[in-house]
Design a protein around this motif. Structure first.
Motif, PDB file in Angstrom:
ATOM      1  N   GLY A   1       0.807  -1.219   0.000  1.00  0.00           N
ATOM      2  CA  GLY A   1       0.000   0.000   0.000  1.00  0.00           C
ATOM      3  C   GLY A   1       0.835   1.261   0.000  1.00  0.00           C
ATOM      4  N   GLN A   2       0.164   2.364   0.265  1.00  0.00           N
ATOM      5  CA  GLN A   2       0.803   3.679   0.370  1.00  0.00           C
ATOM      6  C   GLN A   2       1.265   3.869   1.814  1.00  0.00           C
ATOM      7  N   VAL A   3       2.455   4.461   1.991  1.00  0.00           N
ATOM      8  CA  VAL A   3       3.069   4.543   3.320  1.00  0.00           C
ATOM      9  C   VAL A   3       3.337   5.984   3.712  1.00  0.00           C
ATOM     10  N   VAL A   4       3.059   6.291   4.985  1.00  0.00           N
ATOM     11  CA  VAL A   4       3.447   7.558   5.602  1.00  0.00           C
ATOM     12  C   VAL A   4       4.094   7.212   6.936  1.00  0.00           C
ATOM     13  N   GLU A   5       5.268   7.773   7.175  1.00  0.00           N
ATOM     14  CA  GLU A   5       5.928   7.640   8.467  1.00  0.00           C
ATOM     15  C   GLU A   5       5.612   8.909   9.249  1.00  0.00           C
ATOM     16  N   SER A   6       5.094   8.759  10.463  1.00  0.00           N
ATOM     17  CA  SER A   6       4.747   9.892  11.301  1.00  0.00           C
ATOM     18  C   SER A   6       5.317   9.651  12.691  1.00  0.00           C
ATOM     19  N   GLY A   7       6.455  10.298  12.959  1.00  0.00           N
ATOM     20  CA  GLY A   7       7.129  10.078  14.240  1.00  0.00           C
ATOM     21  C   GLY A   7       7.551   8.629  14.366  1.00  0.00           C
ATOM     22  N   ALA A   8       7.124   7.976  15.441  1.00  0.00           N
ATOM     23  CA  ALA A   8       7.477   6.571  15.671  1.00  0.00           C
ATOM     24  C   ALA A   8       6.514   5.617  14.971  1.00  0.00           C
ATOM     25  N   TYR A   9       5.552   6.157  14.244  1.00  0.00           N
ATOM     26  CA  TYR A   9       4.504   5.323  13.661  1.00  0.00           C
ATOM     27  C   TYR A   9       4.670   5.155  12.151  1.00  0.00           C
ATOM     28  N   HIS A  10       4.276   3.978  11.682  1.00  0.00           N
ATOM     29  CA  HIS A  10       4.283   3.597  10.273  1.00  0.00           C
ATOM     30  C   HIS A  10       2.821   3.355   9.900  1.00  0.00           C
ATOM     31  N   LEU A  11       2.287   4.163   8.977  1.00  0.00           N
ATOM     32  CA  LEU A  11       0.910   4.005   8.526  1.00  0.00           C
ATOM     33  C   LEU A  11       0.949   3.496   7.092  1.00  0.00           C
ATOM     34  N   GLU A  12       0.244   2.401   6.838  1.00  0.00           N
ATOM     35  CA  GLU A  12       0.176   1.865   5.477  1.00  0.00           C
ATOM     36  C   GLU A  12      -1.292   1.705   5.094  1.00  0.00           C
ATOM     37  N   PHE A  13      -1.658   2.332   3.977  1.00  0.00           N
ATOM     38  CA  PHE A  13      -3.042   2.389   3.507  1.00  0.00           C
ATOM     39  C   PHE A  13      -3.188   1.475   2.292  1.00  0.00           C
ATOM     40  N   VAL A  14      -4.138   0.534   2.373  1.00  0.00           N
ATOM     41  CA  VAL A  14      -4.376  -0.419   1.294  1.00  0.00           C
ATOM     42  C   VAL A  14      -5.863  -0.382   0.949  1.00  0.00           C
ATOM     43  N   THR A  15      -6.163  -0.346  -0.350  1.00  0.00           N
ATOM     44  CA  THR A  15      -7.558  -0.375  -0.794  1.00  0.00           C
ATOM     45  C   THR A  15      -7.788  -1.622  -1.642  1.00  0.00           C
ATOM     46  N   GLU A  16      -9.042  -2.110  -1.598  1.00  0.00           N
ATOM     47  CA  GLU A  16      -9.419  -3.252  -2.420  1.00  0.00           C
ATOM     48  C   GLU A  16     -10.885  -3.095  -2.813  1.00  0.00           C
ATOM     49  N   LYS A  17     -11.131  -3.080  -4.119  1.00  0.00           N
ATOM     50  CA  LYS A  17     -12.515  -2.961  -4.596  1.00  0.00           C
ATOM     51  C   LYS A  17     -13.273  -4.244  -4.323  1.00  0.00           C
ATOM     52  N   GLU A  18     -14.530  -4.063  -3.915  1.00  0.00           N
ATOM     53  CA  GLU A  18     -15.432  -5.179  -3.678  1.00  0.00           C
ATOM     54  C   GLU A  18     -16.752  -4.872  -4.354  1.00  0.00           C
ATOM     55  N   ALA A  19     -17.646  -5.825  -4.387  1.00  0.00           N
ATOM     56  CA  ALA A  19     -18.943  -5.629  -5.040  1.00  0.00           C
ATOM     57  C   ALA A  19     -19.763  -4.540  -4.338  1.00  0.00           C
ATOM     58  N   THR A  20     -19.634  -4.439  -3.011  1.00  0.00           N
ATOM     59  CA  THR A  20     -20.437  -3.479  -2.254  1.00  0.00           C
ATOM     60  C   THR A  20     -19.770  -2.114  -2.105  1.00  0.00           C
ATOM     61  N   GLY A  21     -18.500  -1.989  -2.477  1.00  0.00           N
ATOM     62  CA  GLY A  21     -17.780  -0.722  -2.316  1.00  0.00           C
ATOM     63  C   GLY A  21     -16.285  -0.956  -2.357  1.00  0.00           C
ATOM     64  N   THR A  22     -15.550  -0.129  -1.632  1.00  0.00           N
ATOM     65  CA  THR A  22     -14.096  -0.263  -1.574  1.00  0.00           C
ATOM     66  C   THR A  22     -13.681  -0.510  -0.133  1.00  0.00           C
TER      67      THR A  22
END
Length: 159
Positions: free
Chosen positions: A60-81
């Motif tokens: 996914g997409q990554v942002v490092e914020s201080g001591a934290y690692h945030l990773e954002f992942v999306t996946e399309k589904e029939a009902t939405g994302t």
């Protein structure tokens, strides 16, 4: 005098074109991310500069914020994302299960929608299904409240 001004304008224009061409060559693409997700170059003001670029462990997409690692992942589904946020802490990147996580999603028409993400203990991440199906780009601001400490990350995905 008119000739000098014309030459300066032309020289300035050529210089700008050269700068634009050089900047386009510096853009990198992430072969691990799906075409539906593109990273956002901005990070919150509280982010500490990283010595080396952060690596996506889940694709996914990554942002490092201080001591934290945030990773954002999306996946399309029939009902939405399906929107997933992997919130990890420290050098060992250990999951943070006790945060209150919200996603502020901006729709292509400019309206805002706020979603609360729930922690999935089995997958060790936060998740929610976004029901919007309008085609376009969706900027997302993820906010995690970890025992009173706020951690933000900005991402985008495309429908």
């Amino acid at each position: 005098m008119k000739s000098l001004k014309s030459n300066l304008i032309i020289l300035g224009s050529v210089g700008l074109l050269f700068l634009v061409a050089c900047n386009k060559g510096d853009q990198a693409s992430d072969t691990n991310s799906s075409p539906a997700s593109s990273p956002v170059a901005s990070q919150p003001a509280s982010s500490a500069p990283a010595a080396a670029p952060a690596k996506a462990t889940k694709g996914g997409q990554v942002v490092e914020s201080g001591a934290y690692h945030l990773e954002f992942v999306t996946e399309k589904e029939a009902t939405g994302t399906h929107l997933d946020l992997f919130l990890l802490k420290g050098d060992k990147k250990e999951p943070v299960p006790n945060a209150k996580v919200t996603a502020q999603v901006q729709l292509p028409d400019g309206k805002q929608q706020t979603l609360a993400l729930k922690y999935d203990a089995e997958g060790k991440h936060y998740a929610v299904v976004f029901l919007g199906k309008e085609p376009g780009q969706y900027p997302v601001k993820m906010t995690a409240d970890i025992n009173g400490e706020k951690v933000d990350g900005r991402f985008t995905f495309t429908q």
